[in-house]
Scaffold this motif. Structure first.
Motif, PDB file in Angstrom:
ATOM      1  N   SER A 102      62.858  40.194  40.531  1.00 29.12           N
ATOM      2  CA  SER A 102      61.273  39.886  40.939  1.00 29.12           C
ATOM      3  C   SER A 102      60.701  38.933  40.193  1.00 29.12           C
ATOM      4  CB  SER A 102      60.744  41.225  40.778  1.00 29.12           C
ATOM      5  OG  SER A 102      60.408  41.428  39.665  1.00 29.12           O
ATOM      6  N   ALA A 103      59.553  38.582  40.861  1.00 27.03           N
ATOM      7  CA  ALA A 103      58.717  37.579  39.929  1.00 27.03           C
ATOM      8  C   ALA A 103      58.183  38.014  38.766  1.00 27.03           C
ATOM      9  CB  ALA A 103      57.438  37.043  41.072  1.00 27.03           C
ATOM     10  N   LYS A 104      58.039  39.290  38.450  1.00 26.27           N
ATOM     11  CA  LYS A 104      57.784  39.847  37.441  1.00 26.27           C
ATOM     12  C   LYS A 104      58.604  39.940  36.568  1.00 26.27           C
ATOM     13  CE  LYS A 104      55.095  42.413  34.485  1.00 26.27           C
ATOM     14  NZ  LYS A 104      55.941  42.893  33.475  1.00 26.27           N
ATOM     15  N   GLU A 105      59.954  40.185  36.686  1.00 22.68           N
ATOM     16  CA  GLU A 105      60.874  40.041  35.807  1.00 22.68           C
ATOM     17  C   GLU A 105      61.309  38.484  35.401  1.00 22.68           C
ATOM     18  OE1 GLU A 105      64.026  43.567  37.093  1.00 22.68           O
ATOM     19  OE2 GLU A 105      63.736  41.964  38.592  1.00 22.68           O
ATOM     20  N   LEU A 106      61.071  37.648  36.427  1.00 23.76           N
ATOM     21  CA  LEU A 106      61.334  36.446  35.956  1.00 23.76           C
ATOM     22  C   LEU A 106      60.086  35.714  34.820  1.00 23.76           C
ATOM     23  CD1 LEU A 106      62.273  34.685  39.521  1.00 23.76           C
ATOM     24  CD2 LEU A 106      63.530  34.993  37.465  1.00 23.76           C
ATOM     25  N   THR A 107      58.811  36.262  35.356  1.00 22.55           N
ATOM     26  CA  THR A 107      57.851  35.983  34.353  1.00 22.55           C
ATOM     27  C   THR A 107      58.045  36.388  32.998  1.00 22.55           C
ATOM     28  OG1 THR A 107      56.216  36.191  36.071  1.00 22.55           O
ATOM     29  CG2 THR A 107      55.196  36.528  33.848  1.00 22.55           C
ATOM     30  N   ASP A 108      58.522  37.755  32.937  1.00 27.42           N
ATOM     31  CA  ASP A 108      59.026  38.372  31.554  1.00 27.42           C
ATOM     32  C   ASP A 108      59.904  37.382  30.714  1.00 27.42           C
ATOM     33  OD1 ASP A 108      57.034  40.147  32.002  1.00 27.42           O
ATOM     34  OD2 ASP A 108      58.607  41.846  32.784  1.00 27.42           O
ATOM     35  N   ARG A 109      60.954  37.145  31.653  1.00 24.52           N
ATOM     36  CA  ARG A 109      62.074  36.185  31.004  1.00 24.52           C
ATOM     37  C   ARG A 109      61.453  34.837  30.376  1.00 24.52           C
ATOM     38  NH1 ARG A 109      67.994  36.144  32.137  1.00 24.52           N
ATOM     39  NH2 ARG A 109      67.505  38.412  32.406  1.00 24.52           N
ATOM     40  N   ALA A 110      60.620  34.466  31.385  1.00 26.20           N
ATOM     41  CA  ALA A 110      60.012  32.991  30.860  1.00 26.20           C
ATOM     42  C   ALA A 110      59.258  32.901  29.835  1.00 26.20           C
ATOM     43  CB  ALA A 110      58.896  32.494  32.318  1.00 26.20           C
ATOM     44  N   LYS A 111      58.564  34.239  29.604  1.00 28.24           N
ATOM     45  CA  LYS A 111      58.096  34.173  27.927  1.00 28.24           C
ATOM     46  C   LYS A 111      58.538  34.440  26.995  1.00 28.24           C
ATOM     47  CE  LYS A 111      53.744  36.064  30.366  1.00 28.24           C
ATOM     48  NZ  LYS A 111      52.874  37.224  30.597  1.00 28.24           N
ATOM     49  N   GLN A 112      60.002  34.850  27.244  1.00 24.99           N
ATOM     50  CA  GLN A 112      60.736  35.053  25.958  1.00 24.99           C
ATOM     51  C   GLN A 112      61.442  33.539  25.285  1.00 24.99           C
ATOM     52  OE1 GLN A 112      63.730  37.955  27.324  1.00 24.99           O
ATOM     53  NE2 GLN A 112      62.182  39.430  27.886  1.00 24.99           N
ATOM     54  N   PHE A 113      60.818  33.098  24.531  1.00 28.80           N
ATOM     55  CA  PHE A 113      61.334  31.745  23.705  1.00 28.80           C
ATOM     56  C   PHE A 113      60.784  32.069  22.381  1.00 28.80           C
ATOM     57  CE2 PHE A 113      57.418  30.171  26.101  1.00 28.80           C
ATOM     58  CZ  PHE A 113      56.831  29.677  25.142  1.00 28.80           C
ATOM     59  N   ALA A 129      66.691  21.633  15.153  1.00 29.02           N
ATOM     60  CA  ALA A 129      66.087  22.762  15.566  1.00 29.02           C
ATOM     61  C   ALA A 129      64.855  22.533  16.660  1.00 29.02           C
ATOM     62  CB  ALA A 129      65.685  23.774  14.513  1.00 29.02           C
ATOM     63  N   GLY A 130      64.233  21.555  16.465  1.00 26.46           N
ATOM     64  CA  GLY A 130      63.275  21.252  17.263  1.00 26.46           C
ATOM     65  C   GLY A 130      63.729  20.703  18.799  1.00 26.46           C
ATOM     66  N   TYR A 131      64.942  20.155  18.660  1.00 29.59           N
ATOM     67  CA  TYR A 131      65.575  19.765  20.075  1.00 29.59           C
ATOM     68  C   TYR A 131      66.345  21.190  20.707  1.00 29.59           C
ATOM     69  CZ  TYR A 131      65.246  15.006  18.806  1.00 29.59           C
ATOM     70  OH  TYR A 131      64.857  13.727  18.697  1.00 29.59           O
ATOM     71  N   GLN A 132      66.836  22.168  19.818  1.00 25.22           N
ATOM     72  CA  GLN A 132      67.807  22.983  20.390  1.00 25.22           C
ATOM     73  C   GLN A 132      66.946  24.315  20.867  1.00 25.22           C
ATOM     74  OE1 GLN A 132      71.373  22.765  18.430  1.00 25.22           O
ATOM     75  NE2 GLN A 132      71.732  24.972  19.062  1.00 25.22           N
ATOM     76  N   VAL A 133      65.612  24.446  20.492  1.00 28.39           N
ATOM     77  CA  VAL A 133      65.030  25.658  20.492  1.00 28.39           C
ATOM     78  C   VAL A 133      64.704  25.982  22.108  1.00 28.39           C
ATOM     79  CG1 VAL A 133      62.691  24.573  20.322  1.00 28.39           C
ATOM     80  CG2 VAL A 133      62.835  27.087  19.733  1.00 28.39           C
ATOM     81  N   MET A 134      64.337  24.896  22.854  1.00 28.51           N
ATOM     82  CA  MET A 134      64.192  25.036  24.210  1.00 28.51           C
ATOM     83  C   MET A 134      65.792  24.658  25.215  1.00 28.51           C
ATOM     84  SD  MET A 134      61.566  26.433  25.547  1.00 28.51           S
ATOM     85  CE  MET A 134      59.911  26.821  25.201  1.00 28.51           C
ATOM     86  N   MET A 135      66.416  23.949  24.475  1.00 27.95           N
ATOM     87  CA  MET A 135      67.480  23.428  25.315  1.00 27.95           C
ATOM     88  C   MET A 135      68.654  23.628  24.569  1.00 27.95           C
ATOM     89  SD  MET A 135      68.616  19.653  26.912  1.00 27.95           S
ATOM     90  CE  MET A 135      67.591  19.857  28.378  1.00 27.95           C
ATOM     91  N   PRO A 136      69.724  24.696  24.659  1.00 26.71           N
ATOM     92  CA  PRO A 136      70.452  24.970  23.622  1.00 26.71           C
ATOM     93  C   PRO A 136      71.637  23.763  23.519  1.00 26.71           C
ATOM     94  CG  PRO A 136      70.649  26.747  25.470  1.00 26.71           C
ATOM     95  CD  PRO A 136      69.262  25.628  25.472  1.00 26.71           C
ATOM     96  N   GLU A 137      71.783  23.197  24.856  1.00 18.50           N
ATOM     97  CA  GLU A 137      72.815  22.224  24.704  1.00 18.50           C
ATOM     98  C   GLU A 137      72.471  20.955  23.963  1.00 18.50           C
ATOM     99  OE1 GLU A 137      73.012  24.736  28.451  1.00 18.50           O
ATOM    100  OE2 GLU A 137      71.240  23.578  27.393  1.00 18.50           O
ATOM    101  N   SER A 138      71.442  20.672  23.392  1.00 21.25           N
ATOM    102  CA  SER A 138      70.789  19.653  22.833  1.00 21.25           C
ATOM    103  C   SER A 138      72.138  19.443  21.714  1.00 21.25           C
ATOM    104  CB  SER A 138      69.361  19.813  22.242  1.00 21.25           C
ATOM    105  OG  SER A 138      68.400  19.902  23.356  1.00 21.25           O
ATOM    106  N   ILE A 139      72.239  18.118  21.382  1.00 21.32           N
ATOM    107  CA  ILE A 139      72.982  17.582  20.382  1.00 21.32           C
ATOM    108  C   ILE A 139      72.746  16.621  19.397  1.00 21.32           C
ATOM    109  CG2 ILE A 139      75.289  18.142  21.915  1.00 21.32           C
ATOM    110  CD1 ILE A 139      75.130  15.009  22.526  1.00 21.32           C
ATOM    111  N   ALA A 140      73.221  16.421  18.208  1.00 24.64           N
ATOM    112  CA  ALA A 140      73.031  15.400  17.347  1.00 24.64           C
ATOM    113  C   ALA A 140      74.245  14.735  16.998  1.00 24.64           C
ATOM    114  CB  ALA A 140      72.363  16.353  15.950  1.00 24.64           C
ATOM    115  N   ILE A 141      74.181  13.455  16.978  1.00 28.10           N
ATOM    116  CA  ILE A 141      75.240  12.612  16.686  1.00 28.10           C
ATOM    117  C   ILE A 141      74.771  11.782  15.393  1.00 28.10           C
ATOM    118  CG2 ILE A 141      76.816  10.577  17.481  1.00 28.10           C
ATOM    119  CD1 ILE A 141      75.897  11.049  20.278  1.00 28.10           C
ATOM    120  N   VAL A 142      75.693  11.928  14.392  1.00 22.83           N
ATOM    121  CA  VAL A 142      75.737  11.387  13.163  1.00 22.83           C
ATOM    122  C   VAL A 142      76.617  10.477  13.065  1.00 22.83           C
ATOM    123  CG1 VAL A 142      75.588  11.693  10.641  1.00 22.83           C
ATOM    124  CG2 VAL A 142      74.797  13.527  12.197  1.00 22.83           C
ATOM    125  N   CYS A 143      76.115   9.051  12.554  1.00 27.59           N
ATOM    126  CA  CYS A 143      77.103   7.999  12.378  1.00 27.59           C
ATOM    127  C   CYS A 143      77.056   7.644  10.997  1.00 27.59           C
ATOM    128  CB  CYS A 143      76.661   6.711  13.165  1.00 27.59           C
ATOM    129  SG  CYS A 143      76.860   7.172  15.014  1.00 27.59           S
TER     130      CYS A 143
END
Length: 534
Positions: A14-25, A453-467
């Motif tokens: 439901s929209a209410k369940e989606l709303t609750d999930r949206a606030k979970q970050f 952590a700043g990249y990955q907190v909202m997008m868990p797929e975010s990556i860091a490449i170190v050269c």
């Protein structure tokens, strides 16, 4: 979303369940404002993609999360009142009225679909409604219950070339659509008109109208299940701004408002003479006017009548195909191919799925060539990995070099509003970052961990490449573990540039195998250097 959710066989939320999930970050004000601004742009971009694909529940979730982040959190960030932050938040705030309008449009249809599913589960065993429900896969996500069942789900490991080919075609299609929109904008005279930030308004309107018609029919056949349990409140509350916070919002001018004055169409260069005698019928137009397909006097053809299915559980994706199309203004495109979606490529340590990320194999060498002067001087340098999402996979298509301040151990980006503006203009999201270690080995320092952590907190797929050009191994693709890495770094309150952490296993390799990042030799990419003088 956890694997438990993915395998519990739940119906639509439901929209209410989606709303609750949206606030979970995990909101953390110690993460820099620029990272949260990038995160907001990322989830807004994903909301657009979900709307285009007809995945309305997921679109509702991420757009509600966007409104929550911008209205309730960004304005309260410790850096929110700094000039650069105020400049960066303006384009994010200007979208809010449109985001709220989309949420209001999606919410009734999402709730009605959820109610109909609940009524079906209460029906006696063996009824047609129960049989219809059984057709949906039991491992379907509750966020895309009606959407994913119509897609061809593929393993990206076995279809890497297909994933890249589909992405290249879709990216080109979006560019052509954006170019046509920009060309049409220039042809308009009078009022300023900005491109719509979402899918075409007419397309969304047709989809939602088809959904309402279908649900109206379903409601007429389901009166036996009508009771107070399924009643919905008449009002719904979206995130609001705290009285103690200030919102720097630019009110649209009358010309920008949908209900404002509209420009009058230009008069034709030469009007046709009409004999205005008091008696007799008016003369008929010349036949050649009706032979011109683009003539303004030619009435548009009426769309054919579409037969809606009898089932009350028509998929969102099927409803969008059933919606009558407007008369085409250009040659019709070939019929669309079957919808394709790729399964997650890996999972986090908490079993949350990770979408596959495709990285151009030549990007790293190109970045090292750009950073060569700094590397010889022993100075670090960084770049942003930007791209888009197609078919549930992420594709890095741009290497963006931001303005930055470089030292032997650090590199800090500057002029964040310019970086954000570039991403908005080119319809890009930040998927990760790449940086050099000219005097050190290939590893993630404590400072790198906090940045990631700043990249990955909202997008868990975010990556860091170190050269690390002067070390072996000379490069690596990393992500924070979760747990323990991400939650531990978010809870760390130490402010020194470099400091130890008491927990091991804070980050892991993200490349394939066994990670979620695939390198592709056929995926093209562009380079944009935003540094002054470059």
């Amino acid at each position: 979303m956890s694997s438990t959710d993915l395998n519990m066989g739940r119906g639509p939320m439901s929209a209410k369940e989606l709303t609750d999930r949206a606030k979970q970050f995990d909101w953390n004000p110690r993460i820099g404002f620029k990272y949260w601004a990038r995160a907001a742009e990322t989830i807004h971009h994903e909301g657009q993609i979900y709307l285009r694909e007809g995945n309305f529940p997921q679109a509702y979730l991420v757009l509600f999360r966007y409104s929550t982040l911008v209205l309730e959190y960004l304005v309260m960030h410790p850096e929110a009142k700094e000039p650069e932050s105020r400049k960066a938040i303006k384009p994010l705030q200007k979208r809010i009225p449109q985001v709220i309008a989309i949420l209001e449009t999606l919410r009734p249809a999402i709730d009605n679909i959820h109610d109909q599913w609940r009524k079906t589960t209460a029906a006696p065993r063996g009824t047609p409604r129960k049989q219809d429900l059984a057709k949906h896969p039991t491992n379907d996500s509750p966020l895309s219950w009606n959407y994913a069942s119509s897609a061809n789900i593929l393993d990206v490991q076995d279809h890497q070339d297909l994933a890249v080919d589909l992405a290249k075609k879709e990216i080109q299609r979006r560019r052509r659509a954006a170019g046509a929109l920009e060309e049409g904008k220039h042809r308009l005279s009078g009022a300023r008109q900005a491109p719509p930030p979402y899918m075409d308004d007419d397309e969304l309107r047709r989809q939602m109208e088809a959904t309402r018609r279908q649900l109206d029919r379903a409601d007429g056949r389901a009166t036996a299940f009508d009771d107070e349990e399924y009643s919905r409140p008449s009002t719904y509350y979206y995130p609001s701004i705290s009285k103690s916070s200030s919102l720097d919002y630019e009110r649209p001018t009358p010309q920008e408002r949908p209900d404002g004055p509209r420009p009058q169409p230009p008069r034709p260069p030469k009007e046709r003479h009409v004999d205005r005698r008091p008696s007799g019928p008016p003369p008929r137009p010349d036949k050649d006017l009706y032979l011109e397909r683009d003539s303004p006097m030619l009435p548009p053809p009426r769309p054919g009548k579409e037969q809606l299915p009898s089932s009350a559980f028509a998929d969102y994706s099927s409803l969008r195909e059933q919606a009558p199309a407007l008369p085409p203004k250009a040659p019709a495109e070939p019929a669309k191919q079957e919808r394709v979606s790729f399964r997650p490529a890996a999972t986090l340590e908490n079993s949350e799925p990770l979408r596959p990320v495709f990285l151009p194999s030549g990007l790293r060498q190109k970045f090292l060539a750009i950073a060569a002067d700094n590397t010889r001087k022993g100075l670090e340098m960084c770049g942003m990995l930007c791209g888009t999402t197609v078919n549930n996979a992420l594709f890095i298509s741009h290497l963006v070099i931001p303005e930055q301040k470089c030292t032997s151990d650090t590199c800090d980006t500057e002029n964040e509003s310019g970086m954000l503006e570039y991403c908005i203009t080119n319809d890009l999201i930040v998927i990760g970052w790449i940086h050099t270690h000219p005097t050190q080995t290939c590893f993630m320092s404590s400072r790198d961990l906090h940045t990631q952590a700043g990249y990955q907190v909202m997008m868990p797929e975010s990556i860091a490449i170190v050269c690390a050009p002067h070390s072996e191994p000379s490069w690596g693709i990393f992500r924070l573990t979760n747990p323990p890495g991400l939650p531990h770094i978010l809870a760390c309150q130490r402010t020194e540039t470099f400091h130890p952490h008491a927990v091991d296993n804070l980050y892991v390799e993200a490349g394939q195998p066994p990670g979620h990042v695939y390198e592709s030799r056929t995926l093209p990419f562009e380079v944009c250097d935003l540094r002054p003088g470059h």
